[in-house]
Design a protein around this motif. Structure first.
Motif, PDB file in Angstrom:
ATOM      1  N   ARG A 282     -15.864 -20.257  30.230  1.00 18.14           N
ATOM      2  CA  ARG A 282     -16.032 -20.528  31.786  1.00 18.14           C
ATOM      3  C   ARG A 282     -17.633 -20.002  31.864  1.00 18.14           C
ATOM      4  O   ARG A 282     -18.143 -20.562  32.645  1.00 18.14           O
ATOM      5  CB  ARG A 282     -15.200 -19.599  32.532  1.00 18.14           C
ATOM      6  N   THR A 283     -18.004 -19.089  31.341  1.00 20.63           N
ATOM      7  CA  THR A 283     -19.510 -18.643  31.546  1.00 20.63           C
ATOM      8  C   THR A 283     -20.302 -19.544  31.070  1.00 20.63           C
ATOM      9  O   THR A 283     -21.208 -19.929  31.846  1.00 20.63           O
ATOM     10  CB  THR A 283     -19.690 -17.185  30.616  1.00 20.63           C
ATOM     11  N   LEU A 284     -20.163 -20.368  30.005  1.00 21.27           N
ATOM     12  CA  LEU A 284     -20.977 -21.374  29.491  1.00 21.27           C
ATOM     13  C   LEU A 284     -21.055 -22.556  30.333  1.00 21.27           C
ATOM     14  O   LEU A 284     -22.075 -23.102  30.871  1.00 21.27           O
ATOM     15  CB  LEU A 284     -20.558 -21.848  28.059  1.00 21.27           C
ATOM     16  N   ALA A 285     -20.067 -22.905  30.855  1.00 24.43           N
ATOM     17  CA  ALA A 285     -19.744 -24.073  31.861  1.00 24.43           C
ATOM     18  C   ALA A 285     -20.533 -23.564  33.062  1.00 24.43           C
ATOM     19  O   ALA A 285     -21.150 -24.472  33.663  1.00 24.43           O
ATOM     20  CB  ALA A 285     -18.255 -24.233  32.254  1.00 24.43           C
ATOM     21  N   THR A 286     -20.325 -22.523  33.648  1.00 23.86           N
ATOM     22  CA  THR A 286     -21.142 -22.197  34.775  1.00 23.86           C
ATOM     23  C   THR A 286     -22.555 -22.081  34.635  1.00 23.86           C
ATOM     24  O   THR A 286     -23.404 -22.470  35.362  1.00 23.86           O
ATOM     25  CB  THR A 286     -20.560 -20.666  35.326  1.00 23.86           C
ATOM     26  N   GLN A 287     -23.209 -21.522  33.323  1.00 27.37           N
ATOM     27  CA  GLN A 287     -24.345 -21.676  33.011  1.00 27.37           C
ATOM     28  C   GLN A 287     -25.185 -22.865  32.951  1.00 27.37           C
ATOM     29  O   GLN A 287     -26.343 -23.207  33.607  1.00 27.37           O
ATOM     30  CB  GLN A 287     -24.774 -20.636  31.938  1.00 27.37           C
ATOM     31  N   GLU A 288     -24.276 -23.777  32.547  1.00 20.28           N
ATOM     32  CA  GLU A 288     -24.913 -25.188  32.393  1.00 20.28           C
ATOM     33  C   GLU A 288     -24.424 -26.084  33.433  1.00 20.28           C
ATOM     34  O   GLU A 288     -24.951 -27.374  33.302  1.00 20.28           O
ATOM     35  CB  GLU A 288     -24.048 -25.667  30.920  1.00 20.28           C
TER      36      GLU A 288
ATOM     37  N   ARG B 227     -15.665 -27.214  27.099  1.00 19.60           N
ATOM     38  CA  ARG B 227     -14.555 -27.139  25.838  1.00 19.60           C
ATOM     39  C   ARG B 227     -14.602 -28.395  24.881  1.00 19.60           C
ATOM     40  O   ARG B 227     -14.657 -28.067  23.809  1.00 19.60           O
ATOM     41  CB  ARG B 227     -13.319 -27.120  26.717  1.00 19.60           C
ATOM     42  N   THR B 228     -14.559 -29.357  25.554  1.00 20.01           N
ATOM     43  CA  THR B 228     -14.629 -30.678  24.671  1.00 20.01           C
ATOM     44  C   THR B 228     -16.102 -30.617  23.566  1.00 20.01           C
ATOM     45  O   THR B 228     -15.813 -30.873  22.574  1.00 20.01           O
ATOM     46  CB  THR B 228     -15.019 -32.014  25.297  1.00 20.01           C
ATOM     47  N   LEU B 229     -17.323 -30.136  24.157  1.00 21.38           N
ATOM     48  CA  LEU B 229     -18.389 -29.982  23.240  1.00 21.38           C
ATOM     49  C   LEU B 229     -18.234 -29.179  22.398  1.00 21.38           C
ATOM     50  O   LEU B 229     -18.624 -29.195  21.091  1.00 21.38           O
ATOM     51  CB  LEU B 229     -19.584 -29.761  24.137  1.00 21.38           C
ATOM     52  N   LEU B 230     -17.575 -27.916  22.633  1.00 26.65           N
ATOM     53  CA  LEU B 230     -17.140 -26.856  21.583  1.00 26.65           C
ATOM     54  C   LEU B 230     -16.207 -27.391  20.439  1.00 26.65           C
ATOM     55  O   LEU B 230     -16.531 -27.229  19.183  1.00 26.65           O
ATOM     56  CB  LEU B 230     -16.723 -25.667  22.271  1.00 26.65           C
ATOM     57  N   LEU B 231     -15.539 -28.151  20.857  1.00 28.14           N
ATOM     58  CA  LEU B 231     -14.673 -28.974  19.757  1.00 28.14           C
ATOM     59  C   LEU B 231     -15.252 -29.782  19.059  1.00 28.14           C
ATOM     60  O   LEU B 231     -14.941 -29.696  17.754  1.00 28.14           O
ATOM     61  CB  LEU B 231     -13.103 -29.458  20.400  1.00 28.14           C
TER      62      LEU B 231
ATOM     63  N   GLU C 198     -13.684 -23.140  16.347  1.00 30.87           N
ATOM     64  CA  GLU C 198     -12.268 -22.842  16.607  1.00 30.87           C
ATOM     65  C   GLU C 198     -12.261 -21.918  18.029  1.00 30.87           C
ATOM     66  O   GLU C 198     -12.831 -20.833  17.702  1.00 30.87           O
ATOM     67  CB  GLU C 198     -11.607 -22.123  15.420  1.00 30.87           C
ATOM     68  N   LEU C 199     -11.508 -22.146  18.882  1.00 33.05           N
ATOM     69  CA  LEU C 199     -11.531 -21.624  20.334  1.00 33.05           C
ATOM     70  C   LEU C 199     -10.578 -20.247  19.992  1.00 33.05           C
ATOM     71  O   LEU C 199      -9.883 -20.264  19.379  1.00 33.05           O
ATOM     72  CB  LEU C 199     -10.957 -22.475  21.088  1.00 33.05           C
TER      73      LEU C 199
END
Length: 77
Positions: A28-34, A42-46, A51-52
């Protein structure tokens, strides 16, 4: 509206997000910052092989925050 990421820009962003997530940032923090959606982040992390962590991983309120548990992060297979 954000521009679709392709090629090198997408690779660079997912690697950056993976490093920050591994360091303890939440999706959530990463999404907000970007300025991206939770789902896209989440898709980019995967895609980066991360591993979430389990959802709702929070320390009890009467104790200080701790580091994320070991064993989560990027798989090095």
């Amino acid at each position: 509206m954000t521009v679709a990421l392709r090629g090198r820009a997408r690779i660079d962003l997912r690697e950056d997000l993976a490093q920050r997530y591994d360091a303890g940032a939440s999706i959530r923090t990463l999404a907000t910052q970007e300025h991206r959606s939770y789902g896209f982040t989440r898709t980019l992390l995967l895609e980066a092989g991360v591993e979430l962590r389990p959802r709702h991983h929070r320390a009890p309120t009467n104790q200080p925050p701790t580091q994320p548990p070991t064993g989560y992060g990027r798989s090095h297979a």
